[in-house]
Scaffold this motif. Structure first.
Motif, short mmCIF file in Angstrom:
data_model
loop_
_atom_site.label_atom_id
_atom_site.label_comp_id
_atom_site.label_asym_id
_atom_site.label_seq_id
_atom_site.Cartn_x
_atom_site.Cartn_y
_atom_site.Cartn_z
N ILE A 188 40.32 50.51 24.12
CA ILE A 188 39.14 49.70 24.43
C ILE A 188 39.57 48.24 24.44
O ILE A 188 40.18 47.75 23.48
N THR A 189 39.30 47.56 25.55
CA THR A 189 39.79 46.20 25.74
C THR A 189 38.67 45.33 26.30
O THR A 189 38.04 45.69 27.29
N TYR A 190 38.46 44.18 25.69
CA TYR A 190 37.46 43.22 26.16
C TYR A 190 38.17 42.28 27.13
O TYR A 190 39.01 41.48 26.72
N THR A 191 37.86 42.40 28.42
CA THR A 191 38.70 41.77 29.43
C THR A 191 38.07 40.59 30.16
O THR A 191 38.78 39.66 30.54
N ARG A 192 36.76 40.59 30.41
CA ARG A 192 36.18 39.54 31.25
C ARG A 192 34.84 39.05 30.72
O ARG A 192 34.08 39.82 30.12
N LEU A 193 34.58 37.79 30.97
CA LEU A 193 33.30 37.17 30.65
C LEU A 193 32.76 36.57 31.94
O LEU A 193 33.39 35.68 32.52
N HIS A 217 28.22 35.62 14.01
CA HIS A 217 29.07 36.14 15.08
C HIS A 217 28.23 36.88 16.12
O HIS A 217 28.43 36.71 17.33
N LEU A 218 27.29 37.69 15.66
CA LEU A 218 26.43 38.43 16.58
C LEU A 218 25.61 37.49 17.45
O LEU A 218 25.46 37.71 18.66
N TRP A 219 25.08 36.43 16.86
CA TRP A 219 24.29 35.46 17.62
C TRP A 219 25.11 34.84 18.75
O TRP A 219 24.66 34.73 19.89
N HIS A 220 26.32 34.43 18.43
CA HIS A 220 27.19 33.81 19.43
C HIS A 220 27.57 34.80 20.53
O HIS A 220 27.64 34.43 21.70
N ALA A 221 27.82 36.05 20.15
CA ALA A 221 28.16 37.07 21.15
C ALA A 221 27.00 37.30 22.10
O ALA A 221 27.19 37.43 23.32
N LEU A 222 25.78 37.32 21.57
CA LEU A 222 24.60 37.53 22.40
C LEU A 222 24.29 36.33 23.28
O LEU A 222 23.64 36.46 24.32
N ALA A 223 24.76 35.15 22.88
CA ALA A 223 24.49 33.93 23.64
C ALA A 223 25.36 33.81 24.89
O ALA A 223 25.03 33.06 25.81
N MET A 224 26.45 34.57 24.91
CA MET A 224 27.39 34.46 26.04
C MET A 224 26.87 35.23 27.25
O MET A 224 25.79 35.82 27.22
N GLY A 225 27.66 35.21 28.34
CA GLY A 225 27.25 35.86 29.58
C GLY A 225 27.49 37.36 29.56
O GLY A 225 27.35 38.02 28.53
N THR A 226 27.88 37.91 30.69
CA THR A 226 28.12 39.35 30.81
C THR A 226 29.55 39.68 30.42
O THR A 226 30.50 39.14 30.99
N LEU A 227 29.69 40.55 29.45
CA LEU A 227 31.00 40.96 28.95
C LEU A 227 31.44 42.25 29.62
O LEU A 227 30.68 43.21 29.68
N THR A 228 32.67 42.27 30.14
CA THR A 228 33.24 43.50 30.70
C THR A 228 34.18 44.11 29.68
O THR A 228 35.09 43.44 29.18
N VAL A 229 33.95 45.36 29.36
CA VAL A 229 34.79 46.10 28.43
C VAL A 229 35.42 47.27 29.17
O VAL A 229 34.72 48.07 29.78
N GLU A 230 36.74 47.35 29.13
CA GLU A 230 37.45 48.43 29.81
C GLU A 230 37.84 49.51 28.79
O GLU A 230 38.47 49.22 27.77
N VAL A 231 37.43 50.72 29.09
CA VAL A 231 37.73 51.87 28.23
C VAL A 231 38.59 52.84 29.03
O VAL A 231 38.19 53.29 30.10
N GLU A 232 39.76 53.15 28.50
CA GLU A 232 40.64 54.09 29.18
C GLU A 232 40.80 55.36 28.33
O GLU A 232 41.23 55.30 27.18
N PHE A 233 40.42 56.49 28.92
CA PHE A 233 40.64 57.78 28.28
C PHE A 233 42.06 58.23 28.62
O PHE A 233 42.38 58.49 29.77
N LEU A 234 42.88 58.30 27.60
CA LEU A 234 44.29 58.62 27.78
C LEU A 234 44.52 60.13 27.67
O LEU A 234 43.60 60.90 27.39
N GLU A 235 45.74 60.55 27.89
CA GLU A 235 46.05 61.98 27.97
C GLU A 235 45.76 62.69 26.65
O GLU A 235 46.31 62.34 25.60
N PRO A 236 44.89 63.71 26.67
CA PRO A 236 44.60 64.45 25.44
C PRO A 236 45.72 65.42 25.09
O PRO A 236 46.53 65.80 25.96
N VAL A 237 45.75 65.83 23.85
CA VAL A 237 46.79 66.76 23.40
C VAL A 237 46.18 67.67 22.34
O VAL A 237 45.26 67.27 21.61
#
Length: 278
Positions: A188-193, A217-237
């Motif tokens: 899980i990676t926070y990549t774009r604002l 911290h929550l207040w500041h996070a909510l004050a920002m714009g649109t956050l893009t979070v990239e989630v990659e499902f990796l190879e299961p085993v």
């Protein structure tokens, strides 16, 4: 942080207030429904949290982008790096499963209640309670329910993946049930604002670590714009294909670390190729 937020033009106290009000109103309205579903043991007790987390991502300005394929076999132990409390909404919107969290989370105002209502498995750090915690996790897996584990044991700054605690993988060796246990790493990676790559300056607005206070911290996070979070499902085993929990921790850590690095490199490449965006 307040001065930086206002000066950047990307943050707004009005936006934070609106998002917080919408989130609280939406959340408080659904708590009685989830309590009723749990009391009557209706199937919706599992579906409602999945839908709820997806809605909260929308209300709080989080755009989730996925890569890879989520393992459909049950039970599955999903193993992810941990950046922020926002991870809960992000992963909760994608996986119909139960989070594994430290016992202290259960006492948090509101968030503790939500964790209990969604079936979170709380683990004790004290040695004499560890067997009981492991048994609770194994019981969920034995019932065919998926679990979501953050084996770093704490959150990070989002630029690297902390070492995985192998002790937390012990449940994979004692899981009950007839179906083979699957283990799927997730990065899980926070990549774009607002579409712009997030650099080190902006990352602390979302990554929650160290001695950061949650309310501010929550207040500041909510004050920002649109956050893009990239989630990659990796190879299961299959869990049984790995010799022991240390091998499992090392295997998952390597894949997750590469997933995070790849996502961050992609963001940096886009920034370099589109300098006018800055």
């Amino acid at each position: 942080m307040s001065d930086i937020t206002v000066a950047s033009g990307l943050g707004s106290n009005f936006r934070a207030f609106y998002r917080l009000l919408a989130y609280l109103s939406f959340t408080l309205s659904l708590i009685p429904l989830q309590m009723l579903l749990l009391l009557l043991r209706l199937p919706g007790r599992y579906r409602l949290p999945l839908w709820y987390h997806g809605a909260t991502c929308f209300l709080t300005g989080i755009k989730v982008v996925t890569r890879g394929k989520r393992c459909s076999r049950r039970p599955t132990l999903f193993v992810s790096n941990h950046v922020s409390y926002l991870d809960i909404s992000v992963l909760g919107s994608l996986i119909d499963g139960h989070f594994v969290a430290k016992s202290e989370v259960g006492s948090w105002p509101l968030f503790g209640v939500l964790a209990k209502l969604s079936g979170t498995v709380f683990i004790q750090r004290r040695r004499h309670k560890s067997k009981e915690s492991g048994a609770n996790m194994a019981r969920r897996l034995g019932d065919g329910r998926d679990l979501i584990l953050f084996p770093e044991g704490t959150s990070s700054d989002g630029t690297r993946v902390l070492p995985f605690k192998s002790a937390l993988f012990s449940v994979a060796q004692v899981a009950e049930g007839d179906s083979p246990l699957m283990v799927q790493p997730i990065s899980i990676t926070y990549t774009r604002l607002d579409g712009m790559p997030i650099g080190r300056l902006w990352r602390p607005f979302y990554a929650w670590y160290g001695d950061m206070e949650l309310p501010g911290h929550l207040w500041h996070a909510l004050a920002m714009g649109t956050l893009t979070v990239e989630v990659e499902f990796l190879e299961p085993v299959e869990a049984k294909s790995l010799a022991n929990r240390k091998d499992m921790a090392a295997h998952c850590h390597g894949l997750v670390s590469r997933g995070v690095s790849s996502a961050l490199s992609g963001s940096q490449s886009q920034m370099a190729s589109n300098p006018n965006k800055w």
